[in-house]
Write a protein that holds these residues in place. Structure first.
Motif, PDB file in Angstrom:
ATOM      1  N   SER A 107       0.813  -1.218   0.000  1.00  0.00           N
ATOM      2  CA  SER A 107       0.000   0.000   0.000  1.00  0.00           C
ATOM      3  C   SER A 107       0.843   1.264   0.000  1.00  0.00           C
ATOM      4  CB  SER A 107      -0.914   0.016   1.227  1.00  0.00           C
ATOM      5  OG  SER A 107      -1.717  -1.127   1.256  1.00  0.00           O
ATOM      6  N   TYR A 108       2.159   1.131  -0.001  1.00  0.00           N
ATOM      7  CA  TYR A 108       3.037   2.303   0.018  1.00  0.00           C
ATOM      8  C   TYR A 108       4.153   2.197  -1.010  1.00  0.00           C
ATOM      9  CZ  TYR A 108       5.761   6.221   1.650  1.00  0.00           C
ATOM     10  OH  TYR A 108       6.413   7.426   1.708  1.00  0.00           O
ATOM     11  N   GLY A 109       4.975   1.174  -0.895  1.00  0.00           N
ATOM     12  CA  GLY A 109       6.114   1.020  -1.788  1.00  0.00           C
ATOM     13  C   GLY A 109       7.297   0.426  -1.053  1.00  0.00           C
ATOM     14  N   LEU A 110       8.478   0.676  -1.567  1.00  0.00           N
ATOM     15  CA  LEU A 110       9.717   0.126  -1.051  1.00  0.00           C
ATOM     16  C   LEU A 110      10.454   1.196  -0.250  1.00  0.00           C
ATOM     17  CD1 LEU A 110      11.580  -2.419  -1.225  1.00  0.00           C
ATOM     18  CD2 LEU A 110      12.588  -1.368  -3.263  1.00  0.00           C
ATOM     19  N   PRO A 124       7.913   5.253  -3.511  1.00  0.00           N
ATOM     20  CA  PRO A 124       6.459   5.031  -3.505  1.00  0.00           C
ATOM     21  C   PRO A 124       6.019   4.318  -4.783  1.00  0.00           C
ATOM     22  CG  PRO A 124       6.997   7.281  -2.875  1.00  0.00           C
ATOM     23  CD  PRO A 124       8.260   6.661  -3.409  1.00  0.00           C
ATOM     24  N   MET A 125       5.006   3.460  -4.644  1.00  0.00           N
ATOM     25  CA  MET A 125       4.498   2.683  -5.782  1.00  0.00           C
ATOM     26  C   MET A 125       2.976   2.666  -5.745  1.00  0.00           C
ATOM     27  SD  MET A 125       6.856  -0.686  -5.701  1.00  0.00           S
ATOM     28  CE  MET A 125       8.607  -0.602  -5.587  1.00  0.00           C
ATOM     29  N   CYS A 149       6.461  -7.033  -7.953  1.00  0.00           N
ATOM     30  CA  CYS A 149       5.492  -6.069  -7.415  1.00  0.00           C
ATOM     31  C   CYS A 149       4.397  -5.697  -8.403  1.00  0.00           C
ATOM     32  CB  CYS A 149       6.225  -4.818  -6.962  1.00  0.00           C
ATOM     33  SG  CYS A 149       7.201  -4.050  -8.256  1.00  0.00           S
ATOM     34  N   PHE A 150       3.498  -4.870  -7.936  1.00  0.00           N
ATOM     35  CA  PHE A 150       2.375  -4.243  -8.634  1.00  0.00           C
ATOM     36  C   PHE A 150       1.171  -5.144  -8.796  1.00  0.00           C
ATOM     37  CE2 PHE A 150       5.226  -1.089  -8.763  1.00  0.00           C
ATOM     38  CZ  PHE A 150       5.635  -0.505  -9.953  1.00  0.00           C
ATOM     39  N   ASP A 155      -0.382  -4.490 -14.145  1.00  0.00           N
ATOM     40  CA  ASP A 155       0.988  -4.429 -14.638  1.00  0.00           C
ATOM     41  C   ASP A 155       1.981  -5.180 -13.765  1.00  0.00           C
ATOM     42  OD1 ASP A 155       2.930  -3.717 -16.406  1.00  0.00           O
ATOM     43  OD2 ASP A 155       3.201  -1.711 -15.610  1.00  0.00           O
ATOM     44  N   PRO A 156       1.903  -6.503 -13.728  1.00  0.00           N
ATOM     45  CA  PRO A 156       2.860  -7.273 -12.921  1.00  0.00           C
ATOM     46  C   PRO A 156       4.287  -7.064 -13.435  1.00  0.00           C
ATOM     47  CG  PRO A 156       1.599  -8.710 -14.357  1.00  0.00           C
ATOM     48  CD  PRO A 156       1.006  -7.344 -14.505  1.00  0.00           C
ATOM     49  N   ARG A 157       5.228  -6.894 -12.500  1.00  0.00           N
ATOM     50  CA  ARG A 157       6.603  -6.587 -12.876  1.00  0.00           C
ATOM     51  C   ARG A 157       7.599  -7.179 -11.903  1.00  0.00           C
ATOM     52  NH1 ARG A 157       6.886  -0.320 -14.387  1.00  0.00           N
ATOM     53  NH2 ARG A 157       5.036  -0.227 -15.653  1.00  0.00           N
ATOM     54  N   LEU A 158       8.816  -7.347 -12.399  1.00  0.00           N
ATOM     55  CA  LEU A 158       9.990  -7.509 -11.551  1.00  0.00           C
ATOM     56  C   LEU A 158      10.697  -6.169 -11.606  1.00  0.00           C
ATOM     57  CD1 LEU A 158      11.391 -11.009 -12.551  1.00  0.00           C
ATOM     58  CD2 LEU A 158      10.285 -10.361 -10.420  1.00  0.00           C
ATOM     59  N   LEU A 159      11.072  -5.687 -10.459  1.00  0.00           N
ATOM     60  CA  LEU A 159      11.689  -4.367 -10.359  1.00  0.00           C
ATOM     61  C   LEU A 159      13.028  -4.513  -9.658  1.00  0.00           C
ATOM     62  CD1 LEU A 159      11.305  -1.215 -10.469  1.00  0.00           C
ATOM     63  CD2 LEU A 159      10.301  -1.422  -8.205  1.00  0.00           C
TER      64      LEU A 159
END
Length: 184
Positions: A107-110, A124-125, A149-150, A155-159
């Motif tokens: 709900s926030y990000g990394l 933030p994400m 994430c995501f 939009d599923p991703r590897l970040l």
């Protein structure tokens, strides 16, 4: 020390095999609600939690020797991601490289903190849209923090981000997920 990270104690150790409220208990600590596993480095235990009414995430550092809370950080959000009834938005386990702690809240990000609890950077994400809460935990490899994430519906991703400054190094978008599971 366990043998090869297998969870099996070495032959010269004598770990307790029975536990209880008053049996083989060294200390206990009261923590906010959450589902993350502990991340242990030296004498520190890092764990996450939530205070849902205040819309806060918590990153907590516990002294491994006595159970005292060394420091606690609160991260406010506007909304929590959707979770299952038995779920919790603080599911991801923090990770560390021994110099910093990396924590992901869907709900926030990394976020990245040093071992004294000072925030080093944040990324933030968008709030993930998923059939399940984001139990994905950051993985540290070399100079990168890698995160799945995501969510599976937006939009599923590897970040991969630079562990020193939080800048995005690369993004790998995953193929669209098509299956027979209905969103409930």
């Amino acid at each position: 020390m366990e043998l090869n990270c297998s969870g099996i104690a070495a032959e010269d150790q004598n770990p307790p095999i029975s536990f209880g409220l008053y049996k083989n208990l060294i200390w206990k600590a009261s923590l906010p609600e959450g589902h993350s596993s502990p991340c242990i480095w030296g004498d520190c235990i890092f764990i996450t939690g939530t205070e849902k009414e205040q819309k806060l995430f918590k990153l907590i550092c516990i002294d491994r020797n006595d159970g005292n809370i060394r420091w606690e950080k609160s991260i406010a959000v506007e909304e929590f991601e959707r979770t299952l009834v038995v779920g919790n938005p603080a599911t991801a386990t923090p990770s560390t490289d021994g110099e910093r702690i990396y924590v992901y809240f869907g709900s926030y990000g990394l976020l990245c903190y040093d071992l004294t609890g000072e925030k080093q950077w944040e990324l933030p994400m968008p709030v993930p849209k998923s059939r399940h809460e984001m139990g994905t935990s950051p993985v540290v490899k070399g100079n990168l923090v890698i995160l799945n994430c995501f969510g599976d519906q937006n939009d599923p991703r590897l970040l991969a981000v630079n562990k020193y400054d939080g800048s995005i190094v690369w993004i790998h978008t995953l193929p669209e997920q098509k299956d027979n599971i209905r969103d409930s």
